[in-house]
Write an enzyme that holds these catalytic residues in place. Structure first.
Site, mmCIF file in Angstrom:
data_model
loop_
_atom_site.group_PDB
_atom_site.id
_atom_site.type_symbol
_atom_site.label_atom_id
_atom_site.label_comp_id
_atom_site.label_asym_id
_atom_site.label_seq_id
_atom_site.Cartn_x
_atom_site.Cartn_y
_atom_site.Cartn_z
ATOM 1 N N CYS A 53 41.645 47.648 39.433
ATOM 2 C CA CYS A 53 41.241 47.070 38.377
ATOM 3 C C CYS A 53 39.614 47.469 37.655
ATOM 4 C CB CYS A 53 41.616 45.736 37.807
ATOM 5 S SG CYS A 53 42.642 44.762 38.389
ATOM 6 N N ASP A 85 43.946 39.078 39.702
ATOM 7 C CA ASP A 85 45.031 38.168 39.868
ATOM 8 C C ASP A 85 46.290 38.134 40.289
ATOM 9 O OD1 ASP A 85 43.125 36.359 38.479
ATOM 10 O OD2 ASP A 85 44.479 36.065 37.114
ATOM 11 N N ASP A 127 41.485 40.115 34.234
ATOM 12 C CA ASP A 127 41.424 38.554 33.435
ATOM 13 C C ASP A 127 39.777 38.395 33.349
ATOM 14 O OD1 ASP A 127 43.885 39.919 33.230
ATOM 15 O OD2 ASP A 127 45.101 38.075 33.932
ATOM 16 N N CYS A 198 45.997 45.884 33.796
ATOM 17 C CA CYS A 198 47.040 46.152 33.878
ATOM 18 C C CYS A 198 47.401 46.755 32.836
ATOM 19 C CB CYS A 198 47.838 44.584 34.350
ATOM 20 S SG CYS A 198 47.964 43.877 35.969
ATOM 21 N N GLU A 450 48.480 31.026 38.835
ATOM 22 C CA GLU A 450 49.369 31.044 37.042
ATOM 23 C C GLU A 450 50.659 31.411 37.538
ATOM 24 O OE1 GLU A 450 47.838 35.184 35.802
ATOM 25 O OE2 GLU A 450 46.422 33.987 34.705
ATOM 26 N N SER A 475 50.457 34.093 33.768
ATOM 27 C CA SER A 475 50.004 35.496 33.878
ATOM 28 C C SER A 475 50.552 35.690 32.321
ATOM 29 C CB SER A 475 50.883 36.008 34.715
ATOM 30 O OG SER A 475 50.754 37.539 34.013
HETATM 31 FE FE1 FES Z 1 43.421 42.453 36.792
HETATM 32 FE FE2 FES Z 1 45.910 42.719 36.024
HETATM 33 S S1 FES Z 1 44.988 41.737 37.570
HETATM 34 S S2 FES Z 1 44.336 43.063 34.891
#
Ligand code: FES
Length: 563
Positions: A53, A85, A127, A198, A450, A475
């Site tokens: 990410c 996450d 996130d 994501c 989550e 999530s």
């Molecule tokens: Fe980083 Fe989904 S785990 S944006």
């Protein structure tokens, strides 16, 4: 080059004879007299190579620096932390996710204030890095602009587009013997093919979209994928734009007004974004000194329809949205219908309306992804706030990700996520059940982990008539009739603490209710006999956090004691 006034924090810290010791350190990192004489612009970079990410954010920061230098500033970058996450999901690691949001805000505040910067460009991706960065901007209230790192491209498996939630649901399917280990492995390799966040409208892309709606990032900057050259352009332009903000004297709290939050909620509802955005908007509003409440979400949810068709509730990814016009297209539809404030100020120094009028929209068909307000995908917004005897202070359900509007079922109660996962794995959870997962709230978790592992296992196991209610979070990738953020949480003696197996629970979206169909006297009797559980942690970050965090209905903000 812009003309900047003299009232800059850096001038007081680094100029004049007596500041020679401070200046000596700027010289020792190679800055010249000319560079020391210019405004100092911080670039906070949420960076980590432990996941996709935020792995490219350092590269983006180099382009931001070019923009800052071109505008007459001296850029200096520092890091902020990242919790990915998807890697913490379903483990103790997930307890650190929401905690990291407030930690990131603290880290940026500390570095910015301690070094007397004049302005801030915050780069973030995963996130919690996004709201953490924007919370810091509201807190320090110096000219600031937010730059999103961009999402990954979707993957392809057996000719179909796939994103990260597919692999979570595939684990549930594998456990039920519906797919083989080889198929699971093939999907694992296909599901997230590039760096970036994501790919669906999960929390990261939701918060990026919301940053445009808040006016704190450049129009159109949310949707280009991480691998796109547009990211470089937005990085350079964000550096230049922060210098213009410095010249104009526009600060985050001039932008983050109540109307900006109403715009953000409208975009959230229209897009059917992640329920996490409710928490994060409440927290950003708290930092900006704006009184925002769950009822504001409920009010706007009733009048703003779902006009965007994106995963996990719909079909498309952020890359697809970018091709048809990105978040500005969504905002244009809302503005035309009078559902957002066109006069709200933004980081361009112009209003939302002016930005949307000058934006260059691609001339392509877009009705499959973004529709007009008069022809929506659903009549009401993507997120609904529920209240009732099981959630007196509120709970959140994402209706964009389910077609079920009423669910009555028997409670199947689990004290924690692990127990619930085992219950699904063993076949204990049956059609008609409402899986209750408690002691996973802000204090109880702590950190509201989550429940994607559990919700994906329910979907993956083909349990279509099972709902879930929790004081934890979902999530952004979750779909199905799932209610989260139940407040007050079990750890502080909310009614969810005394639900028993077999109790009837009613989720009624039409009437915005979440009720425990147990006589009031009986609930009172149970609560009288209830006693709090010992804290899960007695030292370290999670123990500190649990002692200070507020309820989900207040944004799970960490509050100082006695203030
Ligand atoms: Fe980083 Fe989904 S785990 S944006």
């Amino acid at each position: 080059m812009v003309r900047i006034g003299t009232s800059l924090p850096s001038r007081e810290r680094y100029h004049g004879v007596l500041n020679a010791p401070h200046r000596a350190f700027l010289r020792s990192i190679g800055l010249t007299d000319l560079e020391i004489g210019k405004p100092l612009v911080a670039i906070s970079v949420a960076w980590s190579e432990a996941g996709p990410c935020n792995i490219h954010t350092m590269t983006l920061s180099a382009y931001v620096k070019e923009g800052v230098r071109g505008g007459g500033g001296t850029p200096l970058a520092f890091p902020a932390m990242v919790v990915n996450d998807n890697i913490g999901m379903g483990s103790e690691g997930m307890r650190y996710s929401l905690v990291s949001r407030d930690l990131i805000a603290d880290m940026i505040e500390a570095q910015f204030m301690a070094h007397a910067f004049d302005a801030l460009v915050g780069i973030a991706g995963c996130d919690k890095t996004e709201p953490g960065t924007i919370m810091a901007m509201a807190r320090i209230n110096r000219p600031s602009i937010y730059l999103y790192a961009g999402s990954a491209e979707p993957g392809f498996y057996n000719g179909r587009k796939v994103t990260i939630e597919d692999i979570h649901e595939a684990v549930g399917a594998y456990l039920k013997g519906k797919i083989s280990e080889e198929q699971l492995l093939e999907l694992e390799k296909a599901v997230h093919p590039t760096y970036g966040t994501c790919a669906g409208l999960f929390t990261a892309n939701t918060m990026a979209s919301i940053s445009e709606a808040l006016g704190i990032s450049l129009p159109g900057s949310a949707s280009p994928v991480a691998t796109s050259a547009k990211r470089i352009w937005y990085a350079r332009e964000s550096g230049a734009a922060v210098m213009r903000l410095l010249e104009l004297g526009i600060k985050p709290r001039d932008i983050l007004k109540y109307e900006a939050f109403e715009n953000a909620i409208a975009v959230l509802m229209a897009m059917g974004g992640s329920t996490n955005a409710v928490l994060h908007l409440l927290a950003i509003a708290y930092e900006a000194g704006v009184k925002l409440e769950l009822d504001d979400f409920e009010r706007i949810s009733r009048k703003v329809p779902l006009i965007v068709n994106m995963r996990p509730g719909g079909e498309y990814t952020m890359m697809d949205l970018d091709e048809v016009g990105g978040v500005p297209l969504v905002m244009k539809k809302l503005l035309e219908a009078g559902l957002i404030h066109g006069d709200a100020l933004t980081v361009t120094g112009k209003t939302v309306k002016e930005n949307l009028e000058s934006y260059r929209y691609p001339n392509v068909p877009h009705d499959h992804i973004v529709r007009s307000v008069s022809n929506p995908f659903k009549k009401s917004g993507g997120i609904v706030i529920l209240k009732g005897s099981l959630a007196p202070e509120g709970a959140v359900i994402k209706v964009a990700a389910t077609n079920i509007t009423r669910f009555e079922g028997s409670a199947r109660v689990y004290d924690g996520e692990d127990e619930a996962f085992k219950g699904i794995e063993s076949g204990e959870v049956k059609e008609g059940d409402v899986v209750v997962i408690r002691y996973e709230g802000p204090k109880g978790g702590p950190g509201m982990p989550e429940m994607l592992r559990v919700t994906a296992a329910i979907v993956g196991a083909g349990l279509e008539k099972v709902a879930m209610v929790t004081d934890g979070r979902f999530s952004g990738a979750t779909r199905g009739p799932m209610v989260g953020h139940v407040s007050p949480e079990a750890a502080v003696g909310g009614p969810i603490a005394v639900v028993e197996n077999g109790d009837k629970i009613i989720i009624d979206v039409e009437n915005r209710r979440l009720d425990l169909a147990v006589p009031e006297d009986e609930v009172k009797r149970r609560l009288k006999n209830w006693s709090p559980r010992p804290p899960r942690y007695r030292s370290g970050l999670l123990a500190k956090y649990a002692s200070l965090v507020s309820q989900a209905s207040k944004g799970a903000v960490v509050l100082p004691i006695g203030i």
